[in-house]
Design a protein around this motif. Structure first.
Motif, PDB file in Angstrom:
ATOM      1  N   GLY A 104      19.749   3.304  -6.059  1.00  0.00           N
ATOM      2  CA  GLY A 104      20.270   4.601  -5.644  1.00  0.00           C
ATOM      3  C   GLY A 104      20.343   5.569  -6.802  1.00  0.00           C
ATOM      4  N   ASP A 105      19.469   5.375  -7.785  1.00  0.00           N
ATOM      5  CA  ASP A 105      19.508   6.203  -8.986  1.00  0.00           C
ATOM      6  C   ASP A 105      18.249   7.047  -9.114  1.00  0.00           C
ATOM      7  N   PRO A 106      18.403   8.233  -9.705  1.00  0.00           N
ATOM      8  CA  PRO A 106      17.215   9.032 -10.003  1.00  0.00           C
ATOM      9  C   PRO A 106      16.383   8.342 -11.089  1.00  0.00           C
ATOM     10  N   ASP A 107      15.137   8.731 -11.221  1.00  0.00           N
ATOM     11  CA  ASP A 107      14.302   8.196 -12.300  1.00  0.00           C
ATOM     12  C   ASP A 107      14.708   8.834 -13.623  1.00  0.00           C
ATOM     13  N   ASP A 108      13.995   8.505 -14.693  1.00  0.00           N
ATOM     14  CA  ASP A 108      14.342   9.013 -16.027  1.00  0.00           C
ATOM     15  C   ASP A 108      14.296  10.534 -16.093  1.00  0.00           C
ATOM     16  N   GLN A 109      13.298  11.125 -15.472  1.00  0.00           N
ATOM     17  CA  GLN A 109      13.194  12.590 -15.468  1.00  0.00           C
ATOM     18  C   GLN A 109      14.387  13.204 -14.733  1.00  0.00           C
ATOM     19  N   GLY A 110      14.776  12.609 -13.628  1.00  0.00           N
ATOM     20  CA  GLY A 110      15.944  13.091 -12.893  1.00  0.00           C
ATOM     21  C   GLY A 110      17.217  12.978 -13.713  1.00  0.00           C
ATOM     22  N   ALA A 111      17.347  11.896 -14.458  1.00  0.00           N
ATOM     23  CA  ALA A 111      18.522  11.720 -15.327  1.00  0.00           C
ATOM     24  C   ALA A 111      18.572  12.801 -16.396  1.00  0.00           C
ATOM     25  N   LYS A 112      17.420  13.193 -16.918  1.00  0.00           N
ATOM     26  CA  LYS A 112      17.379  14.273 -17.917  1.00  0.00           C
ATOM     27  C   LYS A 112      17.811  15.600 -17.304  1.00  0.00           C
ATOM     28  N   ILE A 113      17.376  15.849 -16.094  1.00  0.00           N
ATOM     29  CA  ILE A 113      17.759  17.082 -15.397  1.00  0.00           C
ATOM     30  C   ILE A 113      19.274  17.111 -15.203  1.00  0.00           C
ATOM     31  N   LEU A 114      19.827  15.999 -14.772  1.00  0.00           N
ATOM     32  CA  LEU A 114      21.283  15.922 -14.577  1.00  0.00           C
ATOM     33  C   LEU A 114      22.034  16.121 -15.889  1.00  0.00           C
ATOM     34  N   ALA A 115      21.524  15.552 -16.969  1.00  0.00           N
ATOM     35  CA  ALA A 115      22.163  15.705 -18.279  1.00  0.00           C
ATOM     36  C   ALA A 115      22.142  17.164 -18.720  1.00  0.00           C
ATOM     37  N   THR A 116      21.041  17.843 -18.464  1.00  0.00           N
ATOM     38  CA  THR A 116      20.949  19.263 -18.809  1.00  0.00           C
ATOM     39  C   THR A 116      21.963  20.071 -18.019  1.00  0.00           C
ATOM     40  N   LEU A 117      22.096  19.788 -16.735  1.00  0.00           N
ATOM     41  CA  LEU A 117      23.049  20.515 -15.894  1.00  0.00           C
ATOM     42  C   LEU A 117      24.500  20.264 -16.328  1.00  0.00           C
ATOM     43  N   HIS A 118      24.777  19.072 -16.811  1.00  0.00           N
ATOM     44  CA  HIS A 118      26.133  18.744 -17.269  1.00  0.00           C
ATOM     45  C   HIS A 118      26.578  19.663 -18.400  1.00  0.00           C
ATOM     46  N   GLY A 128       0.792  -1.217   0.000  1.00  0.00           N
ATOM     47  CA  GLY A 128       0.000   0.000   0.000  1.00  0.00           C
ATOM     48  C   GLY A 128       0.823   1.264   0.000  1.00  0.00           C
ATOM     49  N   SER A 129       0.379   2.220   0.787  1.00  0.00           N
ATOM     50  CA  SER A 129       1.003   3.536   0.775  1.00  0.00           C
ATOM     51  C   SER A 129       2.442   3.509   1.290  1.00  0.00           C
ATOM     52  N   GLU A 130       2.752   2.591   2.200  1.00  0.00           N
ATOM     53  CA  GLU A 130       4.127   2.516   2.712  1.00  0.00           C
ATOM     54  C   GLU A 130       5.085   2.049   1.614  1.00  0.00           C
ATOM     55  N   LEU A 131       4.660   1.071   0.838  1.00  0.00           N
ATOM     56  CA  LEU A 131       5.466   0.607  -0.279  1.00  0.00           C
ATOM     57  C   LEU A 131       5.621   1.719  -1.315  1.00  0.00           C
ATOM     58  N   GLY A 132       4.533   2.397  -1.619  1.00  0.00           N
ATOM     59  CA  GLY A 132       4.571   3.522  -2.556  1.00  0.00           C
ATOM     60  C   GLY A 132       5.507   4.617  -2.075  1.00  0.00           C
ATOM     61  N   PHE A 133       5.475   4.884  -0.780  1.00  0.00           N
ATOM     62  CA  PHE A 133       6.361   5.900  -0.216  1.00  0.00           C
ATOM     63  C   PHE A 133       7.826   5.550  -0.470  1.00  0.00           C
ATOM     64  N   LEU A 134       8.208   4.326  -0.143  1.00  0.00           N
ATOM     65  CA  LEU A 134       9.602   3.912  -0.327  1.00  0.00           C
ATOM     66  C   LEU A 134      10.013   3.982  -1.794  1.00  0.00           C
ATOM     67  N   MET A 135       9.131   3.518  -2.677  1.00  0.00           N
ATOM     68  CA  MET A 135       9.448   3.484  -4.103  1.00  0.00           C
ATOM     69  C   MET A 135       9.498   4.889  -4.708  1.00  0.00           C
ATOM     70  N   ASP A 136       8.747   5.831  -4.158  1.00  0.00           N
ATOM     71  CA  ASP A 136       8.771   7.216  -4.646  1.00  0.00           C
ATOM     72  C   ASP A 136       9.937   8.006  -4.063  1.00  0.00           C
ATOM     73  N   ALA A 137      10.195   7.824  -2.783  1.00  0.00           N
ATOM     74  CA  ALA A 137      11.215   8.624  -2.112  1.00  0.00           C
ATOM     75  C   ALA A 137      12.629   8.292  -2.590  1.00  0.00           C
ATOM     76  N   ALA A 138      12.896   7.047  -2.893  1.00  0.00           N
ATOM     77  CA  ALA A 138      14.259   6.643  -3.257  1.00  0.00           C
ATOM     78  C   ALA A 138      14.818   7.407  -4.456  1.00  0.00           C
ATOM     79  N   PRO A 139      14.136   7.466  -5.600  1.00  0.00           N
ATOM     80  CA  PRO A 139      14.711   8.210  -6.723  1.00  0.00           C
ATOM     81  C   PRO A 139      14.735   9.722  -6.494  1.00  0.00           C
ATOM     82  N   GLN A 140      13.811  10.217  -5.672  1.00  0.00           N
ATOM     83  CA  GLN A 140      13.798  11.652  -5.375  1.00  0.00           C
ATOM     84  C   GLN A 140      14.998  12.051  -4.525  1.00  0.00           C
ATOM     85  N   ILE A 141      15.292  11.255  -3.520  1.00  0.00           N
ATOM     86  CA  ILE A 141      16.466  11.522  -2.691  1.00  0.00           C
ATOM     87  C   ILE A 141      17.734  11.321  -3.521  1.00  0.00           C
ATOM     88  N   ALA A 142      17.740  10.292  -4.353  1.00  0.00           N
ATOM     89  CA  ALA A 142      18.905  10.042  -5.219  1.00  0.00           C
ATOM     90  C   ALA A 142      19.159  11.231  -6.133  1.00  0.00           C
TER      91      ALA A 142
END
Length: 181
Positions: free
Chosen positions: A107-121, A44-58
């Protein structure tokens, strides 16, 4: 004597039926049972929390690590070093929570996060510093939403993690505001 061929035919048919029943049982026993996709202790929501928070923190960790070396403003470099330290600790705590509940996290960002990092590079100088602070603010907003969900959890460990990390986000934002950038 007429009965003997019929008896032999009956025995042959009965034997064939027994063999095919046994063969069918063997085939059925040999069929592998699919493993569960995700065998966890929570749902439920606890599993969703863990799965959402990990790439955001990464994403916050990766942004900060990049800014530690690419930022030109000393204050931004210092803030990046602090955020890197804080969010790396948060990632470790989240991983411990997930491991306790048998939830595999990356420990990796999601696809959107990877795009943000690529833009910053591709940026440098003051443009990089501004883009980093904007990207950090957006990532913090997304994480704040997720942490608010976690703070409302019935799971005491998730609730404590989310509440503490909401406080960390607030402190990070306060420091950036004081920079005046």
């Amino acid at each position: 004597m007429n009965r003997l061929p019929r008896i032999l035919a009956f025995v042959a048919l009965a034997g064939a039926a027994a063999i095919s029943t046994a063969a069918a049982a063997d085939i059925e026993d040999a069929t592998p049972t699919p493993a569960p996709i995700l065998s966890t202790e929570i749902s439920g929501s606890e599993l969703g929390f863990l799965m959402d928070a990990a790439p955001q923190i990464a994403l916050l960790v990766h942004l900060a690590e990049l800014a530690k070396t690419r930022a030109v403003t000393p204050e931004v470099q210092s803030e990046a070093a602090t955020v890197s330290k804080e969010q790396t600790a948060a990632a470790g705590q989240l991983k411990d929570l997930a491991t306790h509940d048998n939830v595999p996290l990356t420990g990796d960002p999601d696809d959107q996060g990877a795009k943000i990092l690529a833009t910053l590079h591709d940026l440098s100088g003051v443009k990089f510093d501004k883009a980093f602070l904007d990207a950090q603010a957006d990532a913090q907003d997304a994480l704040e939403t997720t942490l608010n969900t976690g703070a409302a959890s019935s799971d005491p460990a998730i609730k404590a993690f989310a509440t503490a990390n909401l406080q960390t986000l607030k402190q990070e934002r306060d420091r950036v505001r004081k920079l005046g950038l």
